[in-house]
Scaffold this motif. Structure first.
Motif, PDB file in Angstrom:
ATOM      1  N   UNK A  54      50.164  18.483  37.490  1.00  0.00           N
ATOM      2  CA  UNK A  54      50.243  17.812  38.797  1.00  0.00           C
ATOM      3  C   UNK A  54      49.143  18.324  39.710  1.00  0.00           C
ATOM      4  N   UNK A  55      48.917  19.649  39.695  1.00  0.00           N
ATOM      5  CA  UNK A  55      47.859  20.212  40.524  1.00  0.00           C
ATOM      6  C   UNK A  55      46.483  19.749  40.093  1.00  0.00           C
ATOM      7  N   UNK A  56      46.220  19.768  38.796  1.00  0.00           N
ATOM      8  CA  UNK A  56      44.886  19.408  38.310  1.00  0.00           C
ATOM      9  C   UNK A  56      44.605  17.919  38.490  1.00  0.00           C
ATOM     10  N   UNK A  57      45.562  17.080  38.118  1.00  0.00           N
ATOM     11  CA  UNK A  57      45.360  15.639  38.268  1.00  0.00           C
ATOM     12  C   UNK A  57      45.396  15.223  39.737  1.00  0.00           C
ATOM     13  N   UNK A  58      46.278  15.825  40.504  1.00  0.00           N
ATOM     14  CA  UNK A  58      46.352  15.496  41.926  1.00  0.00           C
ATOM     15  C   UNK A  58      45.051  15.811  42.638  1.00  0.00           C
ATOM     16  N   UNK A  72      40.532  20.264  50.380  1.00  0.00           N
ATOM     17  CA  UNK A  72      41.671  19.495  50.871  1.00  0.00           C
ATOM     18  C   UNK A  72      42.475  18.908  49.710  1.00  0.00           C
ATOM     19  N   UNK A  73      41.788  18.495  48.665  1.00  0.00           N
ATOM     20  CA  UNK A  73      42.477  17.941  47.495  1.00  0.00           C
ATOM     21  C   UNK A  73      43.390  18.983  46.856  1.00  0.00           C
ATOM     22  N   UNK A  74      42.899  20.209  46.756  1.00  0.00           N
ATOM     23  CA  UNK A  74      43.713  21.293  46.205  1.00  0.00           C
ATOM     24  C   UNK A  74      44.913  21.552  47.099  1.00  0.00           C
ATOM     25  N   UNK A  75      44.688  21.551  48.409  1.00  0.00           N
ATOM     26  CA  UNK A  75      45.781  21.805  49.358  1.00  0.00           C
ATOM     27  C   UNK A  75      46.864  20.732  49.260  1.00  0.00           C
ATOM     28  N   UNK A  76      46.459  19.464  49.276  1.00  0.00           N
ATOM     29  CA  UNK A  76      47.450  18.393  49.236  1.00  0.00           C
ATOM     30  C   UNK A  76      48.148  18.312  47.873  1.00  0.00           C
ATOM     31  N   UNK A  77      47.445  18.687  46.813  1.00  0.00           N
ATOM     32  CA  UNK A  77      48.098  18.740  45.500  1.00  0.00           C
ATOM     33  C   UNK A  77      49.182  19.819  45.491  1.00  0.00           C
ATOM     34  N   UNK A  78      48.864  20.975  46.080  1.00  0.00           N
ATOM     35  CA  UNK A  78      49.853  22.053  46.172  1.00  0.00           C
ATOM     36  C   UNK A  78      51.031  21.629  47.032  1.00  0.00           C
ATOM     37  N   UNK A  79      50.743  20.923  48.120  1.00  0.00           N
ATOM     38  CA  UNK A  79      51.816  20.439  49.001  1.00  0.00           C
ATOM     39  C   UNK A  79      52.692  19.430  48.264  1.00  0.00           C
ATOM     40  N   UNK A  80      52.055  18.515  47.527  1.00  0.00           N
ATOM     41  CA  UNK A  80      52.817  17.542  46.750  1.00  0.00           C
ATOM     42  C   UNK A  80      53.665  18.213  45.683  1.00  0.00           C
ATOM     43  N   UNK A  81      53.115  19.243  45.030  1.00  0.00           N
ATOM     44  CA  UNK A  81      53.883  19.984  44.021  1.00  0.00           C
ATOM     45  C   UNK A  81      55.086  20.666  44.651  1.00  0.00           C
ATOM     46  N   UNK A  82      54.907  21.197  45.868  1.00  0.00           N
ATOM     47  CA  UNK A  82      56.017  21.851  46.567  1.00  0.00           C
ATOM     48  C   UNK A  82      57.142  20.861  46.860  1.00  0.00           C
TER      49      UNK A  82
END
Length: 299
Positions: A54-58, A72-82
């Protein structure tokens, strides 16, 4: 650990070993996060590679399709994973034992199947390219740049883990691991603490997955495979449950061993399994806790 991280790139003999060190650092971030869940809270997960995917693809999709900066992409991927982890945690963490294990396995399988079948979004079984990691005008292209970044992220993960271990929340998690009923009796909100541990571990896995994707420049659904999830759980157990440095050691060993055994032409899997089996027989608590306990007894 700080000294080791600083000195290591200057003593490694070539780019190949530096590449291995970067992969170890990135993997160790995810394993430290999983250790929150397995080592501290005592909850088994064999579907955690799903959050790495999810983190890598997000991150890859957000950077390429929505023109977000990689940071920002890494941040929002982490937020989405949370968010996903919180939604999944509530029903899953009510389960125990084999039921919990199967539920986390099911989550990993769902993520894997979505990535394989949604060809228009994920590229399907063929995977997809990932844009280079840039911060402002600086692009991470050289191995030493990547090592510096991976080492800093790993150091932060270790620092957060050690501080959590000694905090009231960490003591509550350890108490939950030791005796869930007793923890509930003394006022620990068991369900909430389990969910928090699950979310934290998912965020660490997501960041690890995002960094891995940008580092490799290419990702595929194998990131979310059952085998990858088992490898992550094995890293936690091998290094030592509830041991932050054990998590790092487990990640290092299981990253290095396949490289060392790769030239044995078909026997590498047998020797790899034998190594793990003997370690668990003679170091049942995991490598770091067992060695620490033996050292304390001798002293």
């Amino acid at each position: 650990m700080t000294v080791i991280l600083v000195v290591l790139p200057f003593i490694l003999p070539n780019n190949y070993t530096l590449d291995i060190a970067i992969r170890i650092a990135i993997a160790a971030v995810a394993v430290i996060g999983l250790n929150f869940l397995m080592g501290f809270a005592g909850q088994i997960s064999i579907g955690h590679a799903g959050f790495i995917a999810i983190g890598s693809y997000g991150s890859a999709i957000a950077a390429s399709s929505f023109a977000l900066t990689p940071v920002l992409a890494i941040f929002f991927s982490a937020l989405g994973s949370a968010v996903i982890a919180w939604l999944v945690a509530k029903p899953i963490l009510r389960l125990k034992g084999h039921s919990l294990t199967m539920a986390t396995l099911g989550f990993g399988i769902i993520v894997n199947m979505v990535l394989i079948n949604e060809v228009a979004i994920s590229g399907g079984p063929d995977g997809m390219a990932v844009l280079p990691l840039t911060v402002g005008q600086f692009t991470f292209t050289k191995l030493r740049h990547w090592y510096a970044l991976a080492a800093v992220v790993l150091w932060l993960a270790i620092w957060l883990s050690l501080n959590l271990y000694e905090s009231p929340a960490g003591r509550a998690l350890r108490g939950l691991h030791g005796a869930e009923v007793a923890a509930r009796v003394v006022g620990v909100d068991v369900g909430t603490f389990k969910a928090r541990a699950f979310v934290i571990s998912a965020v660490f896995a997501s960041i690890s997955g995002s960094l891995l994707g940008h580092y490799l420049g290419f990702i595929s659904p194998s990131l979310s495979s059952f085998t990858h999830s088992v490898e992550l759980a094995t890293m936690v157990v091998l290094g030592g449950m509830a041991s932050t440095f054990g998590a790092v050691l487990g990640a290092a060993l299981l990253t290095i061993l396949p490289q060392l055994l790769g030239g044995l032409h078909g026997y590498e899997s047998i020797l790899f399994g034998l190594t793990l089996m003997l370690t668990m027989i003679y170091l049942p608590r995991g490598i770091v806790p067992t060695l620490v306990l033996k050292f304390r007894r001798k002293s």
